[in-house]
Design a protein around this motif. Structure first.
Motif, PDB file in Angstrom:
ATOM      1  N   MET A 176     -10.824 -58.606 -51.492  1.00 31.21           N
ATOM      2  CA  MET A 176     -10.294 -57.508 -51.111  1.00 31.21           C
ATOM      3  C   MET A 176      -9.178 -56.972 -52.195  1.00 31.21           C
ATOM      4  O   MET A 176      -8.422 -57.670 -52.592  1.00 31.21           O
ATOM      5  N   GLU A 177      -9.203 -55.710 -52.187  1.00 33.79           N
ATOM      6  CA  GLU A 177      -8.451 -54.767 -52.857  1.00 33.79           C
ATOM      7  C   GLU A 177      -7.630 -54.142 -51.948  1.00 33.79           C
ATOM      8  O   GLU A 177      -7.757 -53.243 -50.971  1.00 33.79           O
ATOM      9  N   VAL A 178      -6.189 -54.371 -52.160  1.00 36.80           N
ATOM     10  CA  VAL A 178      -4.911 -53.947 -51.337  1.00 36.80           C
ATOM     11  C   VAL A 178      -4.017 -52.717 -52.238  1.00 36.80           C
ATOM     12  O   VAL A 178      -3.719 -52.963 -53.126  1.00 36.80           O
ATOM     13  N   HIS A 179      -4.013 -51.749 -51.580  1.00 35.72           N
ATOM     14  CA  HIS A 179      -3.128 -50.482 -52.082  1.00 35.72           C
ATOM     15  C   HIS A 179      -1.969 -50.644 -51.126  1.00 35.72           C
ATOM     16  O   HIS A 179      -1.746 -50.686 -50.183  1.00 35.72           O
ATOM     17  N   ALA A 180      -0.631 -50.770 -51.931  1.00 32.25           N
ATOM     18  CA  ALA A 180       0.716 -50.773 -51.410  1.00 32.25           C
ATOM     19  C   ALA A 180       1.541 -50.244 -52.021  1.00 32.25           C
ATOM     20  O   ALA A 180       1.832 -50.061 -53.283  1.00 32.25           O
ATOM     21  N   ILE A 181       2.888 -49.540 -51.240  1.00 36.74           N
ATOM     22  CA  ILE A 181       3.743 -49.065 -51.954  1.00 36.74           C
ATOM     23  C   ILE A 181       4.943 -50.215 -51.981  1.00 36.74           C
ATOM     24  O   ILE A 181       5.408 -50.707 -50.862  1.00 36.74           O
ATOM     25  N   LEU A 182       5.407 -50.345 -53.059  1.00 34.60           N
ATOM     26  CA  LEU A 182       6.448 -51.311 -53.321  1.00 34.60           C
ATOM     27  C   LEU A 182       7.694 -50.760 -53.257  1.00 34.60           C
ATOM     28  O   LEU A 182       8.379 -50.100 -54.270  1.00 34.60           O
ATOM     29  N   GLY A 183       8.487 -50.951 -52.247  1.00 30.81           N
ATOM     30  CA  GLY A 183       9.791 -50.308 -52.012  1.00 30.81           C
ATOM     31  C   GLY A 183      11.012 -51.082 -52.225  1.00 30.81           C
ATOM     32  O   GLY A 183      10.757 -52.108 -52.970  1.00 30.81           O
ATOM     33  N   LYS A 184      12.035 -50.496 -51.917  1.00 31.40           N
ATOM     34  CA  LYS A 184      13.271 -51.306 -51.734  1.00 31.40           C
ATOM     35  C   LYS A 184      13.335 -52.560 -51.175  1.00 31.40           C
ATOM     36  O   LYS A 184      14.155 -53.523 -51.658  1.00 31.40           O
ATOM     37  N   SER A 185      12.545 -52.950 -50.169  1.00 28.49           N
ATOM     38  CA  SER A 185      12.483 -54.156 -49.500  1.00 28.49           C
ATOM     39  C   SER A 185      10.951 -54.965 -49.893  1.00 28.49           C
ATOM     40  O   SER A 185      10.248 -54.679 -48.890  1.00 28.49           O
ATOM     41  N   ASN A 245     -13.805 -47.449 -53.324  1.00 24.48           N
ATOM     42  CA  ASN A 245     -13.444 -47.606 -51.969  1.00 24.48           C
ATOM     43  C   ASN A 245     -13.931 -49.171 -51.669  1.00 24.48           C
ATOM     44  O   ASN A 245     -13.578 -49.483 -50.435  1.00 24.48           O
ATOM     45  N   GLY A 246     -14.766 -49.692 -51.999  1.00 24.82           N
ATOM     46  CA  GLY A 246     -15.597 -50.798 -51.597  1.00 24.82           C
ATOM     47  C   GLY A 246     -14.981 -51.636 -50.447  1.00 24.82           C
ATOM     48  O   GLY A 246     -14.952 -51.168 -49.325  1.00 24.82           O
ATOM     49  N   ASP A 247     -14.009 -52.549 -50.985  1.00 21.63           N
ATOM     50  CA  ASP A 247     -13.403 -53.473 -49.799  1.00 21.63           C
ATOM     51  C   ASP A 247     -12.010 -53.291 -50.142  1.00 21.63           C
ATOM     52  O   ASP A 247     -11.041 -53.905 -49.721  1.00 21.63           O
ATOM     53  N   SER A 248     -11.362 -51.789 -50.050  1.00 25.09           N
ATOM     54  CA  SER A 248     -10.061 -51.472 -50.403  1.00 25.09           C
ATOM     55  C   SER A 248      -9.485 -51.217 -49.010  1.00 25.09           C
ATOM     56  O   SER A 248     -10.040 -50.785 -48.121  1.00 25.09           O
ATOM     57  N   VAL A 249      -8.382 -51.547 -48.857  1.00 30.19           N
ATOM     58  CA  VAL A 249      -7.462 -51.564 -47.512  1.00 30.19           C
ATOM     59  C   VAL A 249      -6.086 -50.939 -48.228  1.00 30.19           C
ATOM     60  O   VAL A 249      -5.448 -51.148 -49.247  1.00 30.19           O
ATOM     61  N   LEU A 250      -5.561 -50.028 -47.260  1.00 28.08           N
ATOM     62  CA  LEU A 250      -4.167 -49.551 -47.491  1.00 28.08           C
ATOM     63  C   LEU A 250      -3.254 -50.486 -46.732  1.00 28.08           C
ATOM     64  O   LEU A 250      -3.458 -50.443 -45.480  1.00 28.08           O
ATOM     65  N   PHE A 251      -2.251 -50.961 -47.376  1.00 27.84           N
ATOM     66  CA  PHE A 251      -1.065 -51.685 -46.591  1.00 27.84           C
ATOM     67  C   PHE A 251       0.007 -50.758 -46.123  1.00 27.84           C
ATOM     68  O   PHE A 251       0.419 -49.892 -46.938  1.00 27.84           O
ATOM     69  N   TYR A 252       0.195 -50.771 -44.682  1.00 27.48           N
ATOM     70  CA  TYR A 252       1.046 -49.828 -44.243  1.00 27.48           C
ATOM     71  C   TYR A 252       2.679 -50.191 -44.694  1.00 27.48           C
ATOM     72  O   TYR A 252       3.294 -50.984 -43.986  1.00 27.48           O
ATOM     73  N   SER A 253       3.016 -49.702 -45.702  1.00 26.92           N
ATOM     74  CA  SER A 253       4.256 -50.028 -46.445  1.00 26.92           C
ATOM     75  C   SER A 253       4.795 -48.734 -46.980  1.00 26.92           C
ATOM     76  O   SER A 253       3.919 -47.618 -47.295  1.00 26.92           O
ATOM     77  N   GLY A 254       5.662 -48.476 -47.178  1.00 27.07           N
ATOM     78  CA  GLY A 254       6.242 -47.167 -47.821  1.00 27.07           C
ATOM     79  C   GLY A 254       6.967 -46.260 -46.671  1.00 27.07           C
ATOM     80  O   GLY A 254       6.815 -46.370 -45.609  1.00 27.07           O
ATOM     81  N   THR A 255       7.106 -44.854 -47.504  1.00 25.73           N
ATOM     82  CA  THR A 255       7.649 -43.899 -46.469  1.00 25.73           C
ATOM     83  C   THR A 255       6.092 -43.293 -45.970  1.00 25.73           C
ATOM     84  O   THR A 255       5.107 -43.293 -46.555  1.00 25.73           O
ATOM     85  N   LEU A 256       6.304 -42.602 -44.713  1.00 22.30           N
ATOM     86  CA  LEU A 256       5.360 -41.813 -44.126  1.00 22.30           C
ATOM     87  C   LEU A 256       4.826 -40.575 -45.028  1.00 22.30           C
ATOM     88  O   LEU A 256       3.351 -40.655 -45.285  1.00 22.30           O
ATOM     89  N   PRO A 257       5.411 -39.957 -45.849  1.00 20.39           N
ATOM     90  CA  PRO A 257       4.692 -38.859 -46.744  1.00 20.39           C
ATOM     91  C   PRO A 257       3.787 -39.686 -47.556  1.00 20.39           C
ATOM     92  O   PRO A 257       2.887 -39.174 -48.318  1.00 20.39           O
ATOM     93  N   HIS A 258       4.599 -40.674 -48.608  1.00 22.08           N
ATOM     94  CA  HIS A 258       3.593 -41.508 -49.488  1.00 22.08           C
ATOM     95  C   HIS A 258       2.452 -41.947 -48.887  1.00 22.08           C
ATOM     96  O   HIS A 258       1.398 -41.964 -49.255  1.00 22.08           O
ATOM     97  N   LEU A 259       2.476 -42.561 -47.610  1.00 21.40           N
ATOM     98  CA  LEU A 259       0.979 -43.142 -46.947  1.00 21.40           C
ATOM     99  C   LEU A 259       0.158 -42.006 -46.694  1.00 21.40           C
ATOM    100  O   LEU A 259      -0.925 -42.203 -46.772  1.00 21.40           O
ATOM    101  N   MET A 260       0.682 -40.794 -46.349  1.00 16.51           N
ATOM    102  CA  MET A 260      -0.425 -39.948 -45.895  1.00 16.51           C
ATOM    103  C   MET A 260      -1.094 -39.311 -47.212  1.00 16.51           C
ATOM    104  O   MET A 260      -2.050 -38.954 -47.183  1.00 16.51           O
TER     105      MET A 260
END
Length: 128
Positions: free
Chosen positions: A1-10, A91-106
């Motif tokens: 699986m490939e995960v896309h995520a925002i690495l924030g302050k925490s 896109n194949g097996d990509s997943v968006l990890f719910y991290s980061g700010t809402l504008p970034h995620l959108m």
């Protein structure tokens, strides 16, 4: 699986995900590559100690603007959209990890056309 995520302050939840979910690749959207590389190096060292038989996921860093008191939501969304237009999206097996700010995620969700979102709730990771 490939995960896309925002690495924030925490970074704790992303670290927990790396240790808990079998990943081939993680694409980290960061506002500072040097800081993110240091954090991933810590994760990699811990991973090697606790999972010596497993390979740490391939890690890619994409620098994005931060949302702070000097930037507007519109500016961040526009700059981020421009950055993502230049990237190849598989896109194949990509997943968006719910991290980061809402504008970034959108912006990530609409730009990457990823249909699945991973979240952490009630002590476990789920994909919807």
């Amino acid at each position: 699986m490939e995960v896309h995520a925002i690495l924030g302050k925490s970074p704790a939840l992303i670290g927990k995900m790396i240790f808990s979910v079998p990943l081939k690749k993680i694409v980290l959207y960061v506002d500072n590559k040097d800081s993110a590389k240091r954090q991933v190096k810590l994760f990699r060292n811990l991973y090697a100690n606790f999972n010596p038989e497993s390979e740490f996921p391939v890690t890619q860093f994409i620098e994005i603007p931060s949302l702070d008191d000097r930037s507007s939501l519109a500016d961040v969304a526009l700059k981020m959209s421009q950055i993502l237009q230049e990237k190849e999206h598989k896109n194949g097996d990509s997943v968006l990890f719910y991290s980061g700010t809402l504008p970034h995620l959108m912006v990530l969700f609409s730009s990457l056309n990823i249909g699945n979102i991973m979240s952490f709730s009630n002590g476990e990771f789920t994909i919807d």
